[in-house]
Design a protein around this motif. Structure first.
Motif, PDB file in Angstrom:
ATOM      1  N   ILE A  76       0.850  -1.190   0.000  1.00  0.00           N
ATOM      2  CA  ILE A  76       0.000   0.000   0.000  1.00  0.00           C
ATOM      3  C   ILE A  76       0.889   1.244   0.000  1.00  0.00           C
ATOM      4  N   ARG A  77       0.657   2.127  -0.961  1.00  0.00           N
ATOM      5  CA  ARG A  77       1.490   3.314  -1.122  1.00  0.00           C
ATOM      6  C   ARG A  77       0.641   4.578  -0.979  1.00  0.00           C
ATOM      7  N   ILE A  78       1.122   5.478  -0.139  1.00  0.00           N
ATOM      8  CA  ILE A  78       0.358   6.685   0.182  1.00  0.00           C
ATOM      9  C   ILE A  78       1.066   7.913  -0.355  1.00  0.00           C
ATOM     10  N   ASN A  79       0.360   8.647  -1.183  1.00  0.00           N
ATOM     11  CA  ASN A  79       0.836   9.937  -1.677  1.00  0.00           C
ATOM     12  C   ASN A  79      -0.077  11.007  -1.078  1.00  0.00           C
ATOM     13  N   GLY A  80       0.349  11.527   0.065  1.00  0.00           N
ATOM     14  CA  GLY A  80      -0.509  12.435   0.816  1.00  0.00           C
ATOM     15  C   GLY A  80      -0.838  13.709   0.064  1.00  0.00           C
ATOM     16  N   LYS A  81       0.171  14.305  -0.562  1.00  0.00           N
ATOM     17  CA  LYS A  81      -0.035  15.597  -1.200  1.00  0.00           C
ATOM     18  C   LYS A  81      -1.053  15.510  -2.332  1.00  0.00           C
ATOM     19  N   SER A  82      -1.079  14.368  -3.042  1.00  0.00           N
ATOM     20  CA  SER A  82      -2.057  14.195  -4.114  1.00  0.00           C
ATOM     21  C   SER A  82      -3.355  13.575  -3.601  1.00  0.00           C
ATOM     22  N   GLY A  83      -3.366  13.193  -2.309  1.00  0.00           N
ATOM     23  CA  GLY A  83      -4.579  12.639  -1.722  1.00  0.00           C
ATOM     24  C   GLY A  83      -4.925  11.257  -2.229  1.00  0.00           C
ATOM     25  N   SER A  84      -3.908  10.419  -2.499  1.00  0.00           N
ATOM     26  CA  SER A  84      -4.174   9.092  -3.055  1.00  0.00           C
ATOM     27  C   SER A  84      -3.550   7.986  -2.214  1.00  0.00           C
ATOM     28  N   VAL A  85      -4.253   6.849  -2.173  1.00  0.00           N
ATOM     29  CA  VAL A  85      -3.770   5.636  -1.524  1.00  0.00           C
ATOM     30  C   VAL A  85      -3.907   4.517  -2.550  1.00  0.00           C
ATOM     31  N   ILE A  86      -2.789   3.842  -2.868  1.00  0.00           N
ATOM     32  CA  ILE A  86      -2.766   2.874  -3.960  1.00  0.00           C
ATOM     33  C   ILE A  86      -2.426   1.490  -3.424  1.00  0.00           C
ATOM     34  N   SER A  87      -3.263   0.520  -3.765  1.00  0.00           N
ATOM     35  CA  SER A  87      -2.987  -0.883  -3.470  1.00  0.00           C
ATOM     36  C   SER A  87      -2.342  -1.490  -4.707  1.00  0.00           C
ATOM     37  N   VAL A  88      -1.071  -1.909  -4.576  1.00  0.00           N
ATOM     38  CA  VAL A  88      -0.273  -2.313  -5.738  1.00  0.00           C
ATOM     39  C   VAL A  88      -0.281  -3.832  -5.898  1.00  0.00           C
TER      40      VAL A  88
END
Length: 499
Positions: A135-147
């Motif tokens: 699980i990767r979190i890009n806070g500034k873009s407001g996204s949480v990605i399940s890879v």
């Protein structure tokens, strides 16, 4: 003699020259021998990003004195004030590399098993997604990605969930202040690389709304956060959207008891943080109440009470049990208020309460009152009484089997008062007594004629909406307690303490 001294000085100078030349020769040998290893190491360090990260680093918890000078209850703090850190958490860019972190740009996560995200968007209080795997979190873009590397998993889960991670979903106007967090499933090639890898889990949530009110701080954040994160046994990091440092400072006792790590400001974080499990959103059941059948690890309201006492090292676990020969008096805490719903004849009723056999203390929890200090005062009491209001939320610091007495203002607020404090107190293994005042005990008698609709038909104001009823019956009303009428409630409290 002079000639011998001159010769001696020449030999000393020659010896020094020889020492310097020898040292340089040894240094060159070491340099050429270690040059390959040195070159390999220097390539692995991103010096530019290191300098940028150190310059950009911001501490999260301000000094108490400075916070008090700058904070307003309903206003976020813009300036973050430095403090000395006792430890550097996994989010710190200047922390030494540990097993919890990996170097930027390297993809170490392909071995993590993919699990389809679980998302619940049906609850009236909250939206929530629970993700496991890479699980990767890009806070500034407001996204949480399940890879995942499985294309079938991507096609099956080819969906984006959009969540406002604050558990007051039904208040649509209020929820507009929170940004969306977007959750999706994607493959390795399209996903951002991890900058910081964590062995801990993470919870993403938003603060704001009504949290300047003590009651809502607990109902909308602290209790839901406990339900959601207690299962991780402090091995969890919080990423907070709409972050307000005054809030994490004021309730730092709770945050430190729930997490071993520093809070990350979700909206400002530029690094990609990677976890094996992430929960976006907070579970919520009822105000100040936990349903064990719906909570992780079957935790209950009693568990939250124990946790709250633990968070501030409160020593009193059980209220006094009165014996006929007991010399110690039960302690009664009166919750005072400065404005509406205050007890206008407080000074005159205190001596009468003492005559019944109570030791009386008076507490007033203002916005800047230290939560831990006030928790110790509450925990010392066996009985707590007060007019309906946010200050009664402190009942959770009472010892088990203590008694909460709620004074209900005039205006048909009995069900509301019982729901807000009576039911949670009972769920927390306390005894609850409720006293409804008459119109003669209300200061509304000084504002309206005796035959006014305010007294004859309170429901007509409730039908016009909460705000109308609130403005009159909660905003304008205080209480002049009729002690003769109230006395049996205190006698009942003494009876319960004997049981």
């Amino acid at each position: 003699m002079k000639k011998e001294m001159g010769n001696q000085m020449k030999w000393n100078i020659r010896a020094n020259y020889f020492g310097v030349i020898s040292a340089c020769f040894v240094f060159l040998l070491i340099y050429f021998f270690r040059s390959d290893q040195f070159a390999d190491r220097i390539k692995s360090v991103s010096w530019g990003s290191y300098i940028t990260d150190v310059a950009a680093q911001q501490p999260l918890i301000p000094h108490e004195k400075q916070v008090k000078e700058q904070i307003e209850p309903n206003s976020p703090i813009v300036q973050e004030i430095p403090v000395e850190r006792k430890q550097i958490g996994p989010s710190s860019p200047i922390a030494q590399q540990t097993p919890d972190q990996k170097f930027p740009g390297k993809d170490h996560d392909k071995t993590k098993p993919f699990k389809k995200p679980f998302c619940d968007l049906t609850d009236p209080h909250y939206d929530l997604c629970d993700l496991e795997g890479d699980i990767r979190i890009n806070g500034k873009s407001g996204s949480v990605i399940s890879v995942t590397s499985d294309e079938n998993s991507i096609s099956e889960s080819n969906k984006t969930w959009s969540i406002k991670p604050h558990p007051r979903k039904w208040a649509s106007d209020l929820m507009m202040q929170f940004r969306d967090v977007n959750i999706k499933v994607d493959n390795h090639e399209k996903s951002p690389k991890c900058d910081v890898h964590h062995n801990s889990s993470a919870v993403v949530f938003a603060v704001g709304g009504y949290i300047g009110n003590y009651f809502h701080a607990f109902t909308d954040v602290l209790v839901p956060l406990f339900i959601t994160s207690y299962q991780f046994k402090r091995d969890v990091q919080f990423l907070v959207s709409n972050n307000q440092p005054w809030f994490s400072f004021k309730y730092r006792g709770f945050f430190k008891k729930l997490s071993n790590y520093e809070i990350i400001d979700f909206d400002k974080e530029e690094k990609i943080h990677c976890y094996s499990r992430v929960i976006v959103g907070l579970y919520k059941h009822k105000d100040l109440t936990i349903n064990p059948s719906r909570s992780p690890n079957k935790i209950s309201t009693v568990d939250f009470g124990r946790f709250a006492r633990d968070a501030f090292s409160l020593e009193k676990n059980h209220a006094i049990k009165l014996q006929e020969t007991s010399e110690r008096k039960p302690r009664l805490l009166i919750m005072a208020r400065n404005h509406s719903r205050s007890l206008t004849n407080l000074k005159s009723i205190v001596p009468m309460i003492k005559e019944l056999g109570f030791e009386v203390v008076i507490g007033n929890a203002l916005f800047f009152t230290d939560v831990g200090d006030f928790a110790h005062l509450v925990n010392s009491a066996d009985v707590m009484m007060g007019v309906h209001g946010a200050g009664l939320t402190n009942f959770m610091f009472l010892p088990a089997n203590a008694i909460l007495i709620q004074i209900v203002p005039f205006g048909n607020f009995e069900k509301t008062c019982e729901y807000d404090f009576g039911e949670p107190a009972t769920d927390m293994s306390m005894r609850y007594l409720q006293y409804s005042i008459t119109k003669e005990e209300s200061t509304l008698m000084d504002l309206y004629p005796k035959d006014h609709l305010v007294f004859r038909d309170p429901d007509s104001f409730h039908k016009q909406g909460w705000q109308v009823a609130n403005d009159i019956y909660l905003g304008k009303q205080s209480v002049k307690l009729n002690f003769t009428r109230f006395r049996p409630v205190l006698e009942k409290a003494l009876e319960l303490l004997r049981q």
